[in-house]
Design a protein around this motif. Structure first.
Motif, mmCIF file in Angstrom:
data_model
loop_
_atom_site.group_PDB
_atom_site.id
_atom_site.type_symbol
_atom_site.label_atom_id
_atom_site.label_comp_id
_atom_site.label_asym_id
_atom_site.label_seq_id
_atom_site.Cartn_x
_atom_site.Cartn_y
_atom_site.Cartn_z
ATOM 1 N N PRO A 270 0.948 -1.093 0.063
ATOM 2 C CA PRO A 270 0.211 0.529 -0.077
ATOM 3 C C PRO A 270 0.616 1.416 0.498
ATOM 4 O O PRO A 270 2.059 1.849 0.449
ATOM 5 C CB PRO A 270 -0.466 -0.434 1.428
ATOM 6 N N SER A 271 0.397 2.257 -0.408
ATOM 7 C CA SER A 271 1.053 3.655 -1.072
ATOM 8 C C SER A 271 0.145 5.091 -0.502
ATOM 9 O O SER A 271 -1.144 4.425 -1.049
ATOM 10 C CB SER A 271 1.802 3.448 -1.332
ATOM 11 N N PHE A 272 0.173 5.884 -0.101
ATOM 12 C CA PHE A 272 -0.641 7.315 0.419
ATOM 13 C C PHE A 272 -0.735 6.960 -1.216
ATOM 14 O O PHE A 272 -2.174 8.186 -1.553
ATOM 15 C CB PHE A 272 0.056 8.085 0.866
ATOM 16 N N ARG A 273 -0.040 7.126 -1.549
ATOM 17 C CA ARG A 273 -0.271 7.722 -3.739
ATOM 18 C C ARG A 273 -1.055 7.484 -3.436
ATOM 19 O O ARG A 273 -1.624 7.926 -5.183
ATOM 20 C CB ARG A 273 1.810 7.675 -3.804
ATOM 21 N N PRO B 197 -3.463 -0.326 -2.564
ATOM 22 C CA PRO B 197 -2.298 -0.550 -3.466
ATOM 23 C C PRO B 197 -2.248 -0.518 -5.099
ATOM 24 O O PRO B 197 -3.891 0.360 -4.866
ATOM 25 C CB PRO B 197 -2.208 -2.682 -3.304
ATOM 26 N N LYS B 198 -1.070 -0.498 -5.378
ATOM 27 C CA LYS B 198 -1.971 0.734 -6.535
ATOM 28 C C LYS B 198 -2.949 -0.231 -7.527
ATOM 29 O O LYS B 198 -3.493 0.061 -8.502
ATOM 30 C CB LYS B 198 -0.364 0.450 -7.316
ATOM 31 N N ARG B 199 -2.852 -1.290 -7.390
ATOM 32 C CA ARG B 199 -3.800 -1.949 -8.327
ATOM 33 C C ARG B 199 -4.987 -3.060 -7.292
ATOM 34 O O ARG B 199 -4.209 -4.050 -5.908
ATOM 35 C CB ARG B 199 -3.362 -3.304 -9.339
ATOM 36 N N LEU B 200 -6.333 -2.787 -6.902
ATOM 37 C CA LEU B 200 -7.237 -2.702 -6.627
ATOM 38 C C LEU B 200 -7.434 -4.557 -6.772
ATOM 39 O O LEU B 200 -7.221 -4.672 -8.190
ATOM 40 C CB LEU B 200 -8.305 -2.296 -6.175
ATOM 41 N N ASP B 201 -8.126 -5.195 -6.330
ATOM 42 C CA ASP B 201 -8.908 -6.959 -6.756
ATOM 43 C C ASP B 201 -10.080 -6.554 -7.254
ATOM 44 O O ASP B 201 -10.506 -5.362 -6.491
ATOM 45 C CB ASP B 201 -7.803 -7.939 -5.839
ATOM 46 N N ALA B 202 -10.861 -7.266 -6.877
ATOM 47 C CA ALA B 202 -11.856 -8.353 -7.554
ATOM 48 C C ALA B 202 -12.753 -7.556 -6.193
ATOM 49 O O ALA B 202 -13.799 -6.764 -6.082
ATOM 50 C CB ALA B 202 -12.225 -9.585 -7.875
ATOM 51 N N SER B 203 -11.673 -7.802 -4.939
ATOM 52 C CA SER B 203 -12.997 -7.756 -3.012
ATOM 53 C C SER B 203 -12.546 -6.400 -2.601
ATOM 54 O O SER B 203 -12.767 -5.407 -1.789
ATOM 55 C CB SER B 203 -12.390 -8.858 -2.827
ATOM 56 N N GLY B 204 -11.882 -5.513 -3.580
ATOM 57 C CA GLY B 204 -11.768 -4.434 -3.398
ATOM 58 C C GLY B 204 -10.159 -4.216 -1.676
ATOM 59 O O GLY B 204 -11.059 -3.258 -0.580
#
Length: 324
Positions: A158-161, A179-186
């Motif tokens: 994860p990043s605050f960015r 994180p930069k890429r969220l998965d289906a469950s968010g």
């Protein structure tokens, strides 16, 4: 990027901070004037917090702290110790005033970088005096591991960015980040501090000892309150001239105080016959000459206990620790 109240601060091209105002009624977004702070290098991070009593905003850009109004004028206060981790964003929150009216702020950063792990965050605490002229670091960086629902997922660390913030409800801090890429469950990452209300700590010092003279002092006596390795607060008196009653040093703090330190700034010795530490009015520790031990000499002059105080006081020290 960081937000406080209706305002959002975003670094722009690593040279400016752009402000936006979000209107609650109609959802409109207004672009406000940007701020171009003097730089000691490329600008990578920003944090924004509001002090409700002083009714002004505080802005941190990398290590530099300012006060002012989004879209208006900003005045530099000074430099804050740097937090490590991803530098694109470092949320800052106001967490109340201490007993001397200094505003307390916490600033956060996420790993991985330097000594931090991918799922750790660091935070530092500092105060700003009521005149907005002095910054005092209350604690250095502390490292805490995030809790989450999907640690090690394909989305990465994860990043605050990428999204997230820190909030304070008066009793606890809550942090979340994605994180930069969220998965289906968010799934996201979060942390909550233990909910705690301030407790009152009091140090009462008796400097009167039958048969001893000059047990008072003209020098400044400071009592530091520590929680583990962090100094939470310091209270001082410019001289203690009356030993007929206890000298009292009192603070309110949400932190668990583990020791106090009594120190002087001079060579006019101060004698401690009895020292009591109270929490919320209840005594939790007592150090007393009545227990058959010598008293305590607080002085920069190490020979002050070799004359009339000989045999009545321990060795003279500039500072003495008293664990709870």
């Amino acid at each position: 990027m960081d937000a406080a109240g209706p305002y959002l601060a975003v670094t722009y091209a690593r040279t400016k901070i752009q402000f936006f105002e979000f209107k609650k009624d109609d959802g409109d977004v207004t672009v406000l004037a940007s701020f171009d702070p003097p730089r000691l290098g490329k600008m990578e991070s920003v944090g924004l917090a509001y002090h409700p009593t002083r009714q002004r905003y505080y802005l941190i850009s990398d290590t530099q702290l300012y006060t002012g109004t989004p879209g208006g004028t900003w005045t530099r206060i000074g430099e804050v110790g740097r937090t490590r981790g991803y530098n694109e964003s470092q949320p800052m929150v106001y967490v109340g005033d201490d007993s001397q009216g200094n505003a307390r702020f916490a600033v956060f950063a996420l790993g991985p970088k330097e000594n931090m792990k991918p799922y750790e965050f660091s935070f530092s605490l500092f105060t700003v005096d009521p005149t907005d002229r002095r910054i005092t670091m209350v604690s250095g960086e502390e490292y805490v591991e995030l809790s989450d629902q999907s640690k090690g997922s394909a989305g990465g660390a994860p990043s605050f960015r990428w999204g997230g913030n820190v909030t304070f409800d008066g009793t606890k801090l809550t942090l979340f980040a994605v994180p930069k890429r969220l998965d289906a469950s968010g799934n996201y990452y979060y942390w909550e501090s233990p909910s705690s209300k301030s407790q009152t700590y009091e140090v009462r010092i008796d400097c009167k000892y039958s048969g001893l003279s000059n047990t008072e002092t003209k020098n400044r006596i400071t009592v530091q309150f520590w929680s583990s390795t962090d100094r939470v607060n310091s209270i001082y008196k410019n001289g203690i001239s009356d030993c007929s009653s206890d000298a009292v040093f009192r603070i309110s703090s949400p932190y668990n105080i583990t020791r106090v330190v009594v120190k002087t700034d001079g060579r006019d010795a101060f004698f401690i016959d009895d020292l009591r530490i109270l929490r919320n009015g209840d005594q939790v520790r007592r150090y007393s000459n009545d227990e058959g031990r010598a008293g305590w000499c607080i002085s920069k002059d190490k020979t002050d206990n070799t004359r009339t105080w000989k045999g009545k006081a321990n060795k003279c020290q500039e500072r003495t620790r008293f664990p709870l």
